[in-house]
Design a protein around this motif. Structure first.
Motif, PDB file in Angstrom:
ATOM      1  N   GLY A  99       0.911  -1.188  -0.021  1.00 51.45           N
ATOM      2  CA  GLY A  99       0.089  -0.027  -0.132  1.00 51.45           C
ATOM      3  C   GLY A  99       0.924   0.895  -0.130  1.00 51.45           C
ATOM      4  N   SER A 100       0.135   2.281   0.159  1.00 54.58           N
ATOM      5  CA  SER A 100       0.793   3.664  -0.485  1.00 54.58           C
ATOM      6  C   SER A 100       2.039   4.361   1.423  1.00 54.58           C
ATOM      7  CB  SER A 100       0.455   4.614  -0.290  1.00 54.58           C
ATOM      8  OG  SER A 100      -1.122   5.126   0.434  1.00 54.58           O
ATOM      9  N   LYS A 120       0.531   2.511   8.209  1.00 50.17           N
ATOM     10  CA  LYS A 120       0.592   1.461   9.118  1.00 50.17           C
ATOM     11  C   LYS A 120       1.818   0.748  10.246  1.00 50.17           C
ATOM     12  CE  LYS A 120      -2.050  -0.326   5.330  1.00 50.17           C
ATOM     13  NZ  LYS A 120      -1.599  -1.059   3.249  1.00 50.17           N
ATOM     14  N   GLY A 132       4.776  -1.923  -2.121  1.00 43.14           N
ATOM     15  CA  GLY A 132       4.491  -1.097  -2.382  1.00 43.14           C
ATOM     16  C   GLY A 132       5.000  -0.128  -2.913  1.00 43.14           C
ATOM     17  N   GLY A 133       4.087   1.304  -2.087  1.00 39.50           N
ATOM     18  CA  GLY A 133       5.039   2.885  -1.855  1.00 39.50           C
ATOM     19  C   GLY A 133       5.562   2.836  -0.896  1.00 39.50           C
ATOM     20  N   TYR A 169       9.142   2.660  -0.500  1.00 39.62           N
ATOM     21  CA  TYR A 169      10.162   3.374  -0.825  1.00 39.62           C
ATOM     22  C   TYR A 169      11.312   4.211   0.312  1.00 39.62           C
ATOM     23  CZ  TYR A 169       9.059   1.900  -4.788  1.00 39.62           C
ATOM     24  OH  TYR A 169       8.815   0.592  -6.348  1.00 39.62           O
ATOM     25  N   LEU A 225       7.049   7.317  -3.595  1.00 41.40           N
ATOM     26  CA  LEU A 225       7.017   8.099  -3.050  1.00 41.40           C
ATOM     27  C   LEU A 225       7.601   7.115  -1.193  1.00 41.40           C
ATOM     28  CD1 LEU A 225       3.890   8.762  -2.411  1.00 41.40           C
ATOM     29  CD2 LEU A 225       3.411   6.160  -1.897  1.00 41.40           C
ATOM     30  N   GLY A 280       9.239   4.873  -8.305  1.00 41.22           N
ATOM     31  CA  GLY A 280       9.013   3.233  -8.262  1.00 41.22           C
ATOM     32  C   GLY A 280       7.708   2.899  -8.082  1.00 41.22           C
ATOM     33  N   MET A 281       7.047   1.911  -8.897  1.00 39.90           N
ATOM     34  CA  MET A 281       5.693   1.714  -9.036  1.00 39.90           C
ATOM     35  C   MET A 281       5.281  -0.120  -8.913  1.00 39.90           C
ATOM     36  SD  MET A 281       4.434   4.587 -11.119  1.00 39.90           S
ATOM     37  CE  MET A 281       3.260   4.186 -11.930  1.00 39.90           C
ATOM     38  N   GLY A 290       1.729  -2.773  -5.719  1.00 40.65           N
ATOM     39  CA  GLY A 290       2.607  -2.267  -6.458  1.00 40.65           C
ATOM     40  C   GLY A 290       1.330  -0.714  -6.993  1.00 40.65           C
ATOM     41  N   VAL A 291       1.069   0.028  -8.214  1.00 42.66           N
ATOM     42  CA  VAL A 291       0.021   0.744  -8.656  1.00 42.66           C
ATOM     43  C   VAL A 291      -0.616  -0.355  -9.063  1.00 42.66           C
ATOM     44  CG1 VAL A 291      -0.457   2.825  -9.211  1.00 42.66           C
ATOM     45  CG2 VAL A 291       1.537   2.775  -7.886  1.00 42.66           C
ATOM     46  N   GLU A 322      -3.995  -0.318  -9.804  1.00 39.04           N
ATOM     47  CA  GLU A 322      -5.052  -0.385 -10.470  1.00 39.04           C
ATOM     48  C   GLU A 322      -3.902  -0.338 -11.687  1.00 39.04           C
ATOM     49  OE1 GLU A 322      -3.866   1.667  -7.421  1.00 39.04           O
ATOM     50  OE2 GLU A 322      -5.078   1.642  -6.622  1.00 39.04           O
ATOM     51  N   ASP A 341      -8.081  -2.819  -0.805  1.00 41.82           N
ATOM     52  CA  ASP A 341      -6.910  -2.779  -1.797  1.00 41.82           C
ATOM     53  C   ASP A 341      -6.644  -4.397  -2.160  1.00 41.82           C
ATOM     54  OD1 ASP A 341      -7.890   0.012  -3.061  1.00 41.82           O
ATOM     55  OD2 ASP A 341      -5.865  -0.078  -1.790  1.00 41.82           O
TER      56      ASP A 341
END
Ligand code: AMP
Length: 407
Positions: free
Chosen positions: A208-209, A214, A232-233, A236, A250, A305-306, A333-334, A336, A365
């Protein structure tokens, strides 16, 4: 923790008015329900109460109701879906007052086994922002309609709202029981057993982002798991804390120290903490744009980074192979954007193959990803509550659970 709360199996509801707080917060598009999972999740409790001769009064919130009551957030589509699934009439009280005269009249006309659905509870104002008195007044009005209260809204169980927790004291005051339904029971049993008494190895996957949303989950899970996988985001911030160069990815600068602290905690506890070893990067945040894979922490200044890269996918799949309990919350990752959904798909595929493990998907998600990919029936349990399952994984007590009577 298993649930030491009274459930609908512990009470007699015959001839009684039973108020059931469900989670009918379903996604709608042009007035149509696009995912009926939450309605399906509520059926076992409703069917049991009908069979036992209760007068079943259902309530729920739907959406955020930011601009006051409106037809777009009415529970009317839910009433229609319920009617089809239950194969019997569901009397929908469309009145925006929720508990007003129309509701009182509909309830007074109920016979055993009948079902009434009240209007969106948030039409009475956002339950959490109400002054205590107003919230209490609404809670009392809800309680006035019923003899017994059943909380089955796991998706809202982390909120101390009038219809989730507030109502219980008024039911108690008139000698009624407050119990949990089957969905609540199932959610708490699965999540509770995984976290408190897992068959090992126990692996948690967090994505997640944001790290910031979290923090407590990471901290709490590090006391429980054998392996913690980060994607995920949020990865990073960990990569940067680890000394990596992450370009435009992110990053939450304020959480770099926290990330370091968590990596140190993992090491001290002997928990294997995995962060990506490679990353799929782009120059723009969109699907249709060139992308390539770079080693983690070796991004150009304008790289974003995606998704986790192929080596990371293999690393994570390998770490999951022998797992006996897995809890997953947040995409890799993203996802969507189809071009950047590969990491999330790889994890979902690996979990789907683990036939000898308990696999639990936190809501939100990751649940949507698993369902959309068609792996829903391959998981042991997909939680219906994103926020609630996260708070559960943080080790918090959920107001909707606390408010039910002990066995
Ligand atoms: P959360 O609500 O915190 O679980 O985050 C879910 C969101 O994280 C999804 O909408 C993803 O698109 C997003 N996400 C995952 N990976 C990345 C990434 N590398 N960069 C930006 N957003 C991401």
């Amino acid at each position: 923790m298993s649930l030491n709360k009274k459930s609908i199996d512990d009470i007699n509801v015959k001839g009684k008015r039973v108020l059931v707080r469900c989670d009918f917060n379903v996604p709608l598009k042009d007035g149509k329900i696009t995912d009926e999972n939450r309605i399906n999740g509520a059926l076992p409790t409703i069917q049991k109460l009908i069979k036992d001769g209760g007068k079943v009064i259902l309530c729920s919130h739907l959406g955020k109701v930011k601009n006051g009551p409106n037809e777009g957030e009415s529970l009317a589509p839910v009433a229609a879906a319920l009617e089809a699934k239950l194969g019997q009439k569901v009397t929908f009280v469309a009145d925006y007052n929720v508990t007003g005269e129309a509701a009182t009249k509909a309830v007074s006309e109920m016979k055993e086994g009948d079902v009434v659905l009240l209007q969106n509870t948030r039409f009475r104002g956002k339950e959490e922002t109400k002054p205590q008195e107003a919230g209490d007044a609404f809670a009392k009005e809800l309680a006035d309609l019923a003899d017994v209260y059943v909380c089955d809204a796991f998706g809202s169980a982390h909120r101390a709202h009038a219809s989730v927790a507030g109502v219980t004291k008024f039911i108690t005051a008139k000698g009624g029981e407050n119990v949990v339904g089957y969905l609540m029971q199932k959610e708490i049993d699965f999540l509770g057993k995984a976290v408190e008494n897992p068959v090992r190895p126990f692996v948690a996957i967090l994505g997640g982002s944001k790290v910031s949303s979290k923090i407590s989950v990471i901290n709490n899970l590090l006391d429980k798991v054998d392996t913690l996988i980060i994607g995920g985001g949020m990865s990073y911030t960990f990569q940067k804390a680890h000394g990596g160069h992450v370009g435009q990815s992110l990053v939450e600068e304020d959480y770099l120290d926290y990330a370091k602290e968590m990596m140190a905690k993992a090491e001290a506890k002997g928990v294997k903490m995995l962060i990506p070893v490679d990353t799929v990067v782009t120059k723009e945040f969109k699907n249709d744009t060139p992308f390539h894979v770079v080693e983690a922490g070796c991004q150009e200044d304008d790289d974003m980074g995606m998704d986790i890269g192929p080596k990371t996918c293999e690393l994570y799949k390998d770490a999951l192979k022998d797992a006996k309990t897995v809890v997953w919350n947040g995409p890799m990752g993203v996802f969507e954007f189809p071009n950047f959904a590969k990491g999330t798909i790889a994890v979902a595929e690996e979990l789907a193959q683990l036939t000898d493990a308990t696999t639990i998907i936190g809501g939100g998600d990751s649940a949507a990803a698993v369902n959309n990919l068609g792996f829903g029936d391959k998981m042991t349990h997909i939680s219906t509550g994103g926020g609630a399952s996260l708070e559960f994984l943080e080790g918090k007590e959920l107001p909707g659970v606390v408010a039910a009577n002990d066995k």
